[in-house]
Design an enzyme around this catalytic site. Structure first.
Site, PDB file in Angstrom:
ATOM      1  N   ARG A  89       0.976  -1.155   0.047  1.00  0.00           N
ATOM      2  CA  ARG A  89       0.050  -0.067  -0.018  1.00  0.00           C
ATOM      3  C   ARG A  89       0.748   1.397   0.067  1.00  0.00           C
ATOM      4  O   ARG A  89       1.894   1.251   0.500  1.00  0.00           O
ATOM      5  CB  ARG A  89      -1.095   0.006   1.089  1.00  0.00           C
ATOM      6  CG  ARG A  89      -2.009  -0.972   1.331  1.00  0.00           C
ATOM      7  CD  ARG A  89      -3.025  -0.844   0.161  1.00  0.00           C
ATOM      8  NE  ARG A  89      -4.202  -1.268   0.054  1.00  0.00           N
ATOM      9  CZ  ARG A  89      -4.419  -2.741  -0.566  1.00  0.00           C
ATOM     10  NH1 ARG A  89      -3.379  -3.168  -1.302  1.00  0.00           N
ATOM     11  NH2 ARG A  89      -5.537  -3.106  -0.519  1.00  0.00           N
TER      12      ARG A  89
ATOM     13  N   ASP B 156       3.778  -0.077  -7.378  1.00  0.00           N
ATOM     14  CA  ASP B 156       2.393  -0.500  -7.809  1.00  0.00           C
ATOM     15  C   ASP B 156       1.471   0.410  -7.243  1.00  0.00           C
ATOM     16  O   ASP B 156       0.187   0.305  -7.738  1.00  0.00           O
ATOM     17  CB  ASP B 156       2.035  -1.795  -7.812  1.00  0.00           C
ATOM     18  CG  ASP B 156       0.998  -2.205  -8.506  1.00  0.00           C
ATOM     19  OD1 ASP B 156       0.615  -1.681  -9.746  1.00  0.00           O
ATOM     20  OD2 ASP B 156       0.051  -3.064  -7.996  1.00  0.00           O
TER      21      ASP B 156
ATOM     22  N   GLU C   7      -4.272   7.712  -5.281  1.00  0.00           N
ATOM     23  CA  GLU C   7      -4.420   7.070  -6.527  1.00  0.00           C
ATOM     24  C   GLU C   7      -5.687   7.457  -7.236  1.00  0.00           C
ATOM     25  O   GLU C   7      -6.668   7.588  -6.752  1.00  0.00           O
ATOM     26  CB  GLU C   7      -4.545   5.570  -6.007  1.00  0.00           C
ATOM     27  CG  GLU C   7      -3.467   4.886  -5.588  1.00  0.00           C
ATOM     28  CD  GLU C   7      -3.348   3.424  -5.350  1.00  0.00           C
ATOM     29  OE1 GLU C   7      -2.420   2.823  -5.158  1.00  0.00           O
ATOM     30  OE2 GLU C   7      -4.697   2.882  -5.143  1.00  0.00           O
TER      31      GLU C   7
ATOM     32  N   HIS D 276      -1.518   0.218  -9.453  1.00  0.00           N
ATOM     33  CA  HIS D 276      -2.331  -0.735  -8.575  1.00  0.00           C
ATOM     34  C   HIS D 276      -2.940  -1.931  -9.354  1.00  0.00           C
ATOM     35  O   HIS D 276      -4.087  -2.488  -8.986  1.00  0.00           O
ATOM     36  CB  HIS D 276      -3.535  -0.007  -7.724  1.00  0.00           C
ATOM     37  CG  HIS D 276      -3.538  -0.674  -6.423  1.00  0.00           C
ATOM     38  ND1 HIS D 276      -3.888   0.152  -5.462  1.00  0.00           N
ATOM     39  CD2 HIS D 276      -3.703  -1.790  -6.143  1.00  0.00           C
ATOM     40  CE1 HIS D 276      -4.208  -0.760  -4.150  1.00  0.00           C
ATOM     41  NE2 HIS D 276      -3.923  -1.924  -4.810  1.00  0.00           N
TER      42      HIS D 276
ATOM     43  N   GLY E 125      -1.114  -4.939  -9.500  1.00  0.00           N
ATOM     44  CA  GLY E 125      -0.185  -6.274  -9.418  1.00  0.00           C
ATOM     45  C   GLY E 125      -1.290  -7.265  -9.404  1.00  0.00           C
ATOM     46  O   GLY E 125      -0.760  -8.453  -9.966  1.00  0.00           O
TER      47      GLY E 125
END
Length: 304
Positions: free
Chosen positions: A228, A252, A257, A276, A278
Site C-alpha cells: 500500500r 504499484d 490513487e 495498482h 499487480g
C-alpha cells in the site's frame, strides 16, 4: 421466488458475473440497501450509512485482501461478517514485483526510449550499467503470501539469497518460513540488493520505509512497493532517488490513487510506476471472483 440481491461495485470477469447472475439479482448502486443480502466490494466504498440500512445483509465479501474501503467498525457493530481473500492474487503481485526489478536493473524503459529517439547506433553496449540478478540478496518486508511467492521466484529463478524482516515473528519463526531472518529493518536495507515491500498498511507500518531507513540503504538497492502507498513515505523515497541514496525504485501503489500526473517522482528515470494492477491478471481475477461467489453462495445457502 425472488432471487436474493447482491451489490457489485466493481466489474467482475464475464464468467464470474454470469455465475452470480444465474442465482442472484445484481445491483450496482446503494439506492435500496434494505434489499441487499450480500455485498461484493473491491474499490468501491462500503460506508456505515449503507450498512445501517441493510437490515437483510448477511455478508460482505471482499474481492481482494484489504479492507480499507469497508467501514469495519460499522460492520463489527452491526454483526455483519466480512470475508477477505488473501493469497489468491499473490502470484500475480509477486510477478509484478519481479518485473519492476528486472525493468530497473536492465534499464528497459531508458533503452526503449533511446531506441525510439534514435540515440543508439551500435549494439551490445551497456547503456548505464545493467546487472544480472543471479546470486544477489533479495529482501522482503513482511512474510505473507506475496513475500513467499516472491521468495520462490527469486530463489528458484535467480539463486538469490532471500532475507526477511517481520517485527511480529521471531528469527526462528522467520527461518522456519524459508527466509534468512533479519531482525532490524535498517540492516535489511543495508545488506540487500533488492527489497520487495509487501506488509499490510497499519498504524505500525505507516511510513515504515522513511528517510531514516533509506539513509542506511545499500546505494545499489532497487526497491519495489506492492503493498500500500502509505507504507513507503513517497517524499522521502523521492529524495533518496534524487540524491542516489538508492539506485532505483518502483511502486504499484500510491497514497493518492491515481497519483497526480505532475508528481515529481514520476519524472525520474530511476523510478517506475504502475497503477495498482499487480493482482489484476486474468488468472487472479478468476480465482478471486470464484472465491468471492463461493462464500456468498455458502453463507446464503444457495445451491448451484
Amino acid at each position: 421466488m425472488n432471487k436474493p440481491c447482491v451489490y457489485v461495485g466493481d466489474p467482475l470477469s464475464p464468467r464470474i458475473y454470469e455465475r452470480l447472475a444465474r442465482k442472484m439479482r445484481i445491483v450496482d448502486n446503494y439506492d435500496h440497501p434494505e434489499e441487499l443480502d450480500a455485498i461484493i466490494i473491491r474499490r468501491a466504498l462500503c460506508p456505515r450509512s449503507v450498512l445501517e440500512k441493510a437490515k437483510k445483509l448477511k455478508l460482505i465479501s471482499m474481492h481482494g485482501t484489504g479492507t480499507d474501503t469497508i467501514d469495519m467498525e460499522a460492520a463489527r457493530d452491526l454483526g455483519i461478517p466480512v470475508i477477505t481473500h488473501p493469497g489468491y492474487n499473490s502470484q500475480s503481485v509477486a510477478e509484478l514485483a519481479l518485473s519492476h526489478i528486472l525493468a530497473l536493473e536492465r534499464k528497459l524503459l531508458t533503452i526503449d526510449q533511446g531506441m525510439r529517439e534514435g540515440r543508439y547506433h551500435t549494439f551490445g553496449d551497456s547503456y548505464g550499467g545493467e546487472h544480472e540478478l543471479f546470486g544477489k540478496k533479495a529482501g522482503v518486508i513482511g512474510t505473507g503470501a506475496v513475500a513467499q511467492k516472491f521468495a520462490v521466484i527469486m530463489r528458484g529463478g535467480f539463486s538469490c539469497h532471500v532475507l526477511a524482516f517481520n517485527a511480529h515473528h521471531t528469527a526462528r519463526e522467520i527461518q522456519a518460513m524459508g527466509f534468512i531472518p533479519v531482525m532490524d529493518l535498517k540492516e535489511l536495507f543495508r545488506v540487500c540488493d533488492y527489497i520487495c515491500v509487501c506488509p499490510k498498511l497499519t498504524v505500525e507500518t505507516k511510513y515504515m520505509v522513511n528517510a531514516d531507513v533509506l539513509s542506511q540503504a545499500n546505494p545499489d538497492l532497487i526497491l519495489t512497493n506492492v503493498s500500500r502507498g502509505g507504507v513507503v513515505n513517497e517524499k522521502d523515497l523521492y529524495e533518496a532517488l534524487v540524491s542516489h541514496k538508492i539506485r532505483g525504485a518502483a511502486s504499484d501503489v500510491f497514497e493518492t490513487e491515481p497519483p497526480r500526473a505532475d508528481d515529481p517522482i514520476l519524472a525520474l528515470d530511476n523510478f517506475i510506476g504502475t497503477f495498482h494492477n499487480g493482482g489484476s491478471t486474468v488468472e487472479a481475477m478468476e480465482k478471486l471472483g470464484n472465491a468471492t461467489v463461493d462464500d456468498i453462495f455458502r453463507v446464503l445457502g444457495i445451491q448451484e
